[in-house]
Design a protein around this motif. Structure first.
Motif, PDB file in Angstrom:
ATOM      1  N   VAL A 108       2.521  -3.435   0.982  1.00  0.00           N
ATOM      2  CA  VAL A 108       2.106  -3.195  -0.461  1.00  0.00           C
ATOM      3  C   VAL A 108       0.542  -3.666  -0.684  1.00  0.00           C
ATOM      4  O   VAL A 108       0.215  -3.108  -1.642  1.00  0.00           O
ATOM      5  N   ALA A 109       0.163  -4.678  -0.174  1.00  0.00           N
ATOM      6  CA  ALA A 109      -1.320  -5.141  -0.219  1.00  0.00           C
ATOM      7  C   ALA A 109      -2.196  -3.754  -0.047  1.00  0.00           C
ATOM      8  O   ALA A 109      -2.895  -3.684  -1.080  1.00  0.00           O
ATOM      9  N   GLY A 110      -2.032  -2.976   0.974  1.00  0.00           N
ATOM     10  CA  GLY A 110      -2.675  -1.747   1.366  1.00  0.00           C
ATOM     11  C   GLY A 110      -2.485  -0.674   0.269  1.00  0.00           C
ATOM     12  O   GLY A 110      -3.472  -0.114  -0.303  1.00  0.00           O
ATOM     13  N   THR A 111      -1.225  -0.429  -0.283  1.00  0.00           N
ATOM     14  CA  THR A 111      -0.968   0.363  -1.358  1.00  0.00           C
ATOM     15  C   THR A 111      -1.669  -0.209  -2.581  1.00  0.00           C
ATOM     16  O   THR A 111      -2.220   0.795  -3.390  1.00  0.00           O
ATOM     17  N   ALA A 112      -1.594  -1.165  -2.852  1.00  0.00           N
ATOM     18  CA  ALA A 112      -2.253  -1.809  -4.101  1.00  0.00           C
ATOM     19  C   ALA A 112      -3.743  -1.508  -4.195  1.00  0.00           C
ATOM     20  O   ALA A 112      -4.531  -1.054  -5.232  1.00  0.00           O
ATOM     21  N   LEU A 113      -4.399  -1.783  -3.222  1.00  0.00           N
ATOM     22  CA  LEU A 113      -5.791  -1.510  -2.966  1.00  0.00           C
ATOM     23  C   LEU A 113      -6.141   0.139  -3.015  1.00  0.00           C
ATOM     24  O   LEU A 113      -7.191   0.381  -3.560  1.00  0.00           O
ATOM     25  N   LEU A 114      -5.103   0.725  -2.442  1.00  0.00           N
ATOM     26  CA  LEU A 114      -5.474   2.394  -2.620  1.00  0.00           C
ATOM     27  C   LEU A 114      -5.399   2.612  -3.894  1.00  0.00           C
ATOM     28  O   LEU A 114      -5.799   3.889  -4.500  1.00  0.00           O
ATOM     29  N   THR A 115      -4.507   2.203  -4.788  1.00  0.00           N
ATOM     30  CA  THR A 115      -4.051   2.328  -5.975  1.00  0.00           C
ATOM     31  C   THR A 115      -5.106   2.079  -7.197  1.00  0.00           C
ATOM     32  O   THR A 115      -4.970   2.762  -8.191  1.00  0.00           O
ATOM     33  N   LEU A 116      -6.048   1.552  -6.615  1.00  0.00           N
ATOM     34  CA  LEU A 116      -7.208   1.152  -7.706  1.00  0.00           C
ATOM     35  C   LEU A 116      -8.103   2.307  -8.021  1.00  0.00           C
ATOM     36  O   LEU A 116      -8.304   2.203  -9.207  1.00  0.00           O
TER      37      LEU A 116
END
Length: 349
Positions: free
Chosen positions: A236-244
């Motif tokens: 989830v944290a990786g997806t959040a950073l990629l979604t920036l």
């Protein structure tokens, strides 16, 4: 039918607690913190339900599917955190040396406390005086020596608890705390009785008392819970950073989500290590109470003395792990007499 139902429900409970529940928590965080920034992405816009009931159904289905996938991959998930998978040889060896030094430091700190107590009581032996002086001069433990000496009995017990999370033999030490916390009870049966529980695990659990076997499953589910949280948080944290980089991304929410999950991950790792204490106690009970039923199911009788029992389990383990050899006939000395239920004495070692 009752026993079958209990077995099915018991297995479903460990799956639910160990993998599906943490998956649901991670899916919920993703849906409320990350998904709103992905609504404009075409695949997400097309698949996202338009009603609240549809959203709830999607969350439930995703949690079940993710939990089942994680459960199927649990061996690899554990091995990665234990340091047995995808770790370079140089990093693996360095981490093992670091964990070995940490174990020796804990052991020496406890030894120093014991010798200081004996010194205060005036009961130091002649050889212990030199050992005490050497420990006091050791820079590895000098900084913690005064703090340990002032510590309460409870805090000293915590030191022993930390040391107990390492395997007995230095050769069994792994590169991570989780690896050592698990390895300590994997080697328990072999260290005490020469019963290799890794080789004989299915035979042992098939014949051990039901309560002991069930305790082991429930104790492992607690560790599974934190392992699933760790991987879910990382995803989830990786997806959040990629979604920036998304057009409608909310940077503040995404950054806070990634930061909070990143801070929680080490906490869940430490919790997983601590949760292995109950798992280790359950496996210890399984080995201690399951040896006799296991021996009887194999047509063997436990010898009266421990050394002979260690010899017997060593032969049983080798016969299960290695191709047959004529030396395995030495196991006949431990076989039960079919007529009297006593050890067969037709052959001697």
């Amino acid at each position: 039918m009752g026993d079958i139902a209990k077995g099915v429900l018991g297995g479903a409970w460990t799956l639910l607690v160990g993998w599906i529940l943490p998956s649901a928590l991670n899916v919920a965080v993703f849906v409320f913190a990350v998904a709103p920034s992905l609504r404009t992405v075409p695949p997400v816009r097309q698949l996202w339900p338009s009603t609240q009931s549809g959203t709830g159904l999607l969350l439930l289905a995703a949690s079940l599917l993710l939990g089942l996938v994680l459960s199927a991959l649990q061996t690899w998930l554990y091995r990665l955190l234990e340091g047995y998978l995808l770790w370079p040889d140089l990093l693996y060896a360095r981490a093992c040396r670091r964990r070995t030094r940490a174990k020796h430091t804990l052991r020496d700190r406890l030894t120093l406390l014991r010798l200081q107590r004996r010194e205060d009581e005036g009961q130091l032996a002649e050889g212990e005086t030199a050992q005490l002086a050497a420990l006091r001069a050791d820079p590895r433990i000098r900084r913690a020596a005064s703090r340990d000496h002032r510590a309460s009995a409870i805090r000293r017990s915590l030191l022993r608890e930390r040391l107990a999370r390492y395997p007995v033999a230095d050769g069994q030490i792994g590169p991570t705390r989780l690896a050592n916390a698990i390895r300590r009870f994997e080697e328990y049966g072999y260290d005490r009785y020469r019963l290799d529980t890794q080789t004989m695990w299915h035979e042992l659990t098939a014949t051990a008392p039901e309560q002991a076997r069930r305790k082991t499953e429930l104790a492992r589910a607690n560790v599974d819970f934190f392992i699933a949280l760790i991987y879910g948080h990382a995803a989830v944290a990786g997806t959040a950073l990629l979604t920036l980089g998304s057009a409608e991304a909310d940077p503040s929410v995404l950054l806070i989500t990634a930061a909070v999950l990143g801070c929680l991950t080490p906490l869940w790792y430490r919790s997983a290590v601590a949760a292995t204490d109950e798992w280790a106690a359950a496996v210890r009970a399984l080995v201690n109470t399951g040896r006799k039923p296991l021996a009887e199911s194999l047509g063997l009788v436990l010898p009266r003395d421990v050394e002979r029992e260690r010899e017997m389990w060593s032969l049983v383990t080798k016969m299960s792990r290695l191709p047959y050899h004529e030396r395995a006939a030495a196991l006949d000395a431990f076989r039960a007499d079919p007529d009297q239920g006593a050890p067969c004495r037709c052959l001697s070692l």
